[in-house]
Design an enzyme around this catalytic site. Structure first.
Site, PDB file in Angstrom:
ATOM      1  N   ARG A  82      13.288 -11.014   0.134  1.00 28.58           N
ATOM      2  CA  ARG A  82      14.228 -10.678   1.298  1.00 28.58           C
ATOM      3  C   ARG A  82      14.517 -10.861   1.785  1.00 28.58           C
ATOM      4  O   ARG A  82      14.079 -11.989   2.753  1.00 28.58           O
ATOM      5  CB  ARG A  82      13.679  -8.783   1.404  1.00 28.58           C
ATOM      6  CG  ARG A  82      14.930  -7.565   1.746  1.00 28.58           C
ATOM      7  CD  ARG A  82      14.506  -6.680   2.990  1.00 28.58           C
ATOM      8  NE  ARG A  82      13.988  -5.791   1.502  1.00 28.58           N
ATOM      9  CZ  ARG A  82      13.211  -4.978   2.921  1.00 28.58           C
ATOM     10  NH1 ARG A  82      12.772  -4.778   2.761  1.00 28.58           N
ATOM     11  NH2 ARG A  82      12.582  -4.254   1.434  1.00 28.58           N
ATOM     12  N   ARG A 152      13.900  -5.657  12.350  1.00 26.04           N
ATOM     13  CA  ARG A 152      14.777  -6.469  10.300  1.00 26.04           C
ATOM     14  C   ARG A 152      15.388  -6.973  10.628  1.00 26.04           C
ATOM     15  O   ARG A 152      16.701  -6.485  11.403  1.00 26.04           O
ATOM     16  CB  ARG A 152      14.884  -4.766   9.362  1.00 26.04           C
ATOM     17  CG  ARG A 152      13.296  -4.256   9.531  1.00 26.04           C
ATOM     18  CD  ARG A 152      11.785  -5.255   8.500  1.00 26.04           C
ATOM     19  NE  ARG A 152      10.928  -4.580   8.589  1.00 26.04           N
ATOM     20  CZ  ARG A 152      11.025  -3.935   6.992  1.00 26.04           C
ATOM     21  NH1 ARG A 152      11.715  -4.017   6.229  1.00 26.04           N
ATOM     22  NH2 ARG A 152       9.356  -3.393   6.924  1.00 26.04           N
ATOM     23  N   LYS A 226       7.556  -1.428  11.473  1.00 31.07           N
ATOM     24  CA  LYS A 226       9.051  -1.638  11.192  1.00 31.07           C
ATOM     25  C   LYS A 226       9.683  -1.142  12.040  1.00 31.07           C
ATOM     26  O   LYS A 226       9.600  -0.230  12.356  1.00 31.07           O
ATOM     27  CB  LYS A 226       9.409  -1.142   9.929  1.00 31.07           C
ATOM     28  CG  LYS A 226       9.276  -0.427  10.033  1.00 31.07           C
ATOM     29  CD  LYS A 226      10.336  -0.077   8.074  1.00 31.07           C
ATOM     30  CE  LYS A 226       9.465  -0.101   6.828  1.00 31.07           C
ATOM     31  NZ  LYS A 226      10.390   0.256   5.560  1.00 31.07           N
ATOM     32  N   LYS A 228      14.452  -1.257  12.909  1.00 29.35           N
ATOM     33  CA  LYS A 228      15.400  -1.289  12.546  1.00 29.35           C
ATOM     34  C   LYS A 228      17.081  -1.208  13.643  1.00 29.35           C
ATOM     35  O   LYS A 228      16.845   0.074  13.846  1.00 29.35           O
ATOM     36  CB  LYS A 228      15.870  -0.692  11.057  1.00 29.35           C
ATOM     37  CG  LYS A 228      14.226  -0.467   9.940  1.00 29.35           C
ATOM     38  CD  LYS A 228      15.691   0.194   8.749  1.00 29.35           C
ATOM     39  CE  LYS A 228      14.187  -0.462   7.484  1.00 29.35           C
ATOM     40  NZ  LYS A 228      14.289   0.776   6.775  1.00 29.35           N
ATOM     41  N   CYS A 446      17.436   4.138  -4.039  1.00 29.61           N
ATOM     42  CA  CYS A 446      17.196   3.076  -3.304  1.00 29.61           C
ATOM     43  C   CYS A 446      16.774   2.233  -5.475  1.00 29.61           C
ATOM     44  O   CYS A 446      16.476   2.581  -6.962  1.00 29.61           O
ATOM     45  CB  CYS A 446      15.730   3.675  -3.401  1.00 29.61           C
ATOM     46  SG  CYS A 446      14.854   4.470  -4.446  1.00 29.61           S
ATOM     47  N   CYS A 452       8.803  -1.398  -7.751  1.00 33.76           N
ATOM     48  CA  CYS A 452       8.515   0.012  -6.562  1.00 33.76           C
ATOM     49  C   CYS A 452       7.242  -0.294  -6.462  1.00 33.76           C
ATOM     50  O   CYS A 452       6.909   0.843  -7.709  1.00 33.76           O
ATOM     51  CB  CYS A 452       9.829  -0.077  -6.189  1.00 33.76           C
ATOM     52  SG  CYS A 452       8.931   1.015  -4.375  1.00 33.76           S
ATOM     53  N   CYS A 491      11.380   8.265  -4.046  1.00 29.18           N
ATOM     54  CA  CYS A 491       9.769   8.299  -2.818  1.00 29.18           C
ATOM     55  C   CYS A 491      10.277   8.622  -1.501  1.00 29.18           C
ATOM     56  O   CYS A 491      11.551   8.475  -0.793  1.00 29.18           O
ATOM     57  CB  CYS A 491       8.772   7.929  -2.636  1.00 29.18           C
ATOM     58  SG  CYS A 491       8.728   6.399  -2.324  1.00 29.18           S
ATOM     59  N   CYS A 495      14.550   5.040   0.580  1.00 29.74           N
ATOM     60  CA  CYS A 495      14.801   3.342   0.895  1.00 29.74           C
ATOM     61  C   CYS A 495      16.712   3.570   0.733  1.00 29.74           C
ATOM     62  O   CYS A 495      17.784   3.295   0.817  1.00 29.74           O
ATOM     63  CB  CYS A 495      14.293   2.552  -0.370  1.00 29.74           C
ATOM     64  SG  CYS A 495      13.351   2.235   0.688  1.00 29.74           S
TER      65      CYS A 495
END
Ligand code: SRM
Ligand code: SF4
Length: 588
Positions: A82, A152, A226, A228, A446, A452, A491, A495
């Protein structure tokens, strides 16, 4: 260091992720040695996690996993990369470089535009990983801190129309990103043979003067989870700020940026059935002037660094810290750390979220073409050579490209003279297709299968045909020019941001989803669970009935999400931390 009693941290052992960060020598681990291990296509021990801080995830193709196991072969291990692209801006020259890399050195050949304004390569085999980083480096690109427990990729509204305000906001997105980046030399040491000098202005993070490995902002064990951040320019909430820990809402006066309203503690992931997890909209902390922006970003990050729960990764994100200590306590701590109080928030309003597909003229008289890229997957399809089309545009384009947070691509800064030429290429390659409906343009999925590892149900591969059926329902009811923000996520990690959609589907098992409804157009309301664990056919039957009711009973210009709440299909989620799981509000 003694922990601050106001943080009310649980007295429990730290997670293993904390150990591995601590022992990683500032994210070096033994990645460099591991690269030479030809016995496996993957990474060993802690390195499996550590490569994330360098912007990569180890994956394998789930479609062929069983077949390889039968042949007694290791899964086809590879990495997904990414890129770091603050505000999603990339030059045509860089585009040509990544296009070539994807074609020649990845298993799938695609460039995947993501919901966070960047792109991913899927399927990079171990021997190509180091060359890939060097390739990106030559282009002035890197993948530092696009994954792992760090701040991120910083998003910024893709708004080339108001170009002066956008330019200022974009500069802030870049500055915040760079301010909060890890300062370790690990990326350069491992992937660039220690080369520390970054040549282009797009990557200014690791400059010569940062000679040591200390991490003044993130600390030796980085963040608990994480983190954001967005910079958003109202009235467009295209970046979906409520999915993010820290948000700067641009406040302009007479076309000049004067500061930002700051919102903290958004996030969308949850676990099916785990009531301690919930999606959440961010809390308004107040306004900061431009001179305090970086101090504010640093104060929020360091408060979360020190107060976030490192004993349980499911409770580690900023929104859970805010719940545990109290929003005011957290806010006061941020004020202490930045050395100034927040001012009262300035008025602003969000009206929409989607990308404006097609041409628009900016205030600088340049033209901008937003291309709808279904699910962000740029590949050459039969009769639709999309990836070739963007490459051909890149060869003649003199402006830049902007990746949007809705997985689309803007060809930005086109002169009136070049407009027809670019449009011709886009049409010839299927990048402009007048038959694409409003519904499709406002739907998103997503990645999910096959790459994934966490996918429970199909998403990207499922959406196109699913939308064919929704399109037919909309047309049947005379709503072909309308749309519902509909999102699927494979899931509950979320995302595809289904937890900010008017209709959201969250994968539960192969072919089965939980159905949520009642988000709003501006992206400020979380939808509520309507039915659990149902099939796609059951969902279609339900949506068919909803669309018919909406068509006949809606009030003037009433969006579907608002209709769903007003007509009582669901009770709105008001304060997700408290009422997201409230069973009395879930339809029987
Ligand atoms: Fe995500 C993990 C893909 C945006 C919440 N996400 C993953 C991984 C890396 C799976 C994994 O951990 O092994 C997925 C890789 C799939 C693949 O094969 O490419 C993945 N996430 C994506 C992307 C590519 C989806 C897309 O279709 O575009 C997006 C890349 C963003 C980027 O460029 O940085 C992406 N992920 C999001 C968003 C949306 C957003 O940020 O606007 C969310 C929800 C917002 C939030 O964070 O609350 C999101 N992804 C997660 C989570 C849950 C995190 C949590 O708070 O619990 C995970 C799992 C995790 O971190 O443990 C995850
Ligand atoms: Fe994978 Fe789940 Fe994210 Fe979809 S929502 S990409 S299935 S982690």
């Amino acid at each position: 260091m003694k922990s601050d009693p106001r943080a009310k941290l649980p007295d429990a052992p730290l997670t293993d992720n904390e150990r591995l960060k601590d022992q990683s020598d500032y994210l070096h681990g033994s990645i460099a040695q591991d690269l030479k291990d030809g016995l496996t296509g993957g990474f060993n021990g802690d390195n499996f996690q550590l490569i994330r801080f360098h912007g990569m995830y180890e994956q394998d193709d789930r479609d062929i996993r069983a077949e390889r196991a039968e042949q007694k072969l290791e899964p086809l291990k590879n990495v997904m990369l990414r890129c770091r692209l603050s505000g999603g801006i990339i030059s045509p020259k860089q585009w040509l470089g990544i296009d070539e890399f994807a074609a020649e050195h990845t298993l799938y050949g695609s460039i995947r535009l993501t919901t966070r304004q960047t792109f991913q390569f899927h399927g990079v085999l171990k021997n190509n990983i180091k060359p890939m980083h060097q390739w990106l480096h030559q282009l002035g690109l890197d993948s530092i801190a696009t994954a792992g427990d760090v701040n991120r990729n910083v998003l910024c509204t893709s708004n080339p129309i108001e170009s002066s305000l956008h330019r200022e906001a974009y500069e802030w997105a870049k500055a915040i990103s760079e301010h909060l980046l890890p300062k370790t030399t690990a990326y350069a040491d491992i992937w660039l043979d220690g080369e520390k000098v970054f040549s282009t202005e797009l990557t200014a993070p690791q400059t010569k003067e940062i000679a040591d490995k200390a991490e003044p902002i993130l600390g030796k064990t980085y963040l608990p989870r994480k983190f954001k951040t967005t910079v958003v320019i109202p009235p467009l909430n295209d970046v979906d700020l409520h999915a993010n820990d820290l948000n700067f809402v641009a406040i302009g006066e007479n076309g000049k940026l004067v500061g930002f309203n700051v919102l903290v503690g958004g996030g969308l992931s949850m676990e099916h059935g785990n009531r301690k997890t919930f999606p959440n909209t961010a809390y308004d902390f107040g306004f900061v002037g431009l001179s305090d922006v970086l101090k504010c970003a640093e104060a929020v990050v360091t408060t979360q660094r020190d107060w976030g729960d490192r004993t349980n990764r499911k409770a580690a994100k900023t929104r859970y810290t805010l719940q545990r200590v109290g929003v005011d306590v957290f806010k006061n701590e941020v004020e202490q750390r930045m050395g100034v109080p927040f001012q009262a928030s300035r008025p602003y309003a969000f009206t929409e979220r989607g990308d404006r597909i097609g041409w628009v003229e900016g205030e600088d008289k340049k033209w901008h073409l937003t291309l709808f890229i279904e699910n962000g997957r740029l590949l050459d399809y039969p009769n639709k050579p999309l990836k070739t089309g963007v490459r051909e545009i890149a060869k003649i384009h003199t402006g830049d490209f902007r990746l949007t947070a809705n997985q689309n691509l803007i060809v930005a800064g086109v002169s009136a003279r070049d407009k027809a030429k670019i449009e011709k290429i886009a049409r010839e390659h299927g990048l402009i297709d007048d038959k694409v409906t409003e519904q499709r343009k406002n739907s998103m999925a997503c990645v999910a299968f096959p790459t994934c590892p966490l996918a429970m149900a199909e998403s990207e591969r499922f959406l196109p045909e699913f939308i064919d059926q929704i399109d037919a329902m909309m047309a049947k009811n005379g709503l072909q020019n309308d749309n519902i923000i509909l999102r699927i996520t494979g899931c509950p990690n979320g995302c595809g941001r289904a937890m900010l959609a008017e209709i959201g589907m969250v994968g539960k098992a192969i072919g089965r989803y939980n159905l949520y409804v009642g988000g709003n157009r501006a992206g400020t309301r979380i939808p509520r669970l309507f039915k659990e664990n149902i099939t796609a056919d059951e969902i279609l039957t339900q949506i068919d009935a909803w669309i018919a009711a909406w068509a006949s009973e809606r009030e003037a210009a009433e969006s579907f999400g608002d209709f769903a709440v007003r007509s009582g299909i669901v009770k709105p989620v008001v304060n997700a931390a408290v009422d997201f799981w409230d069973e009395s509000k879930i339809p029987a």
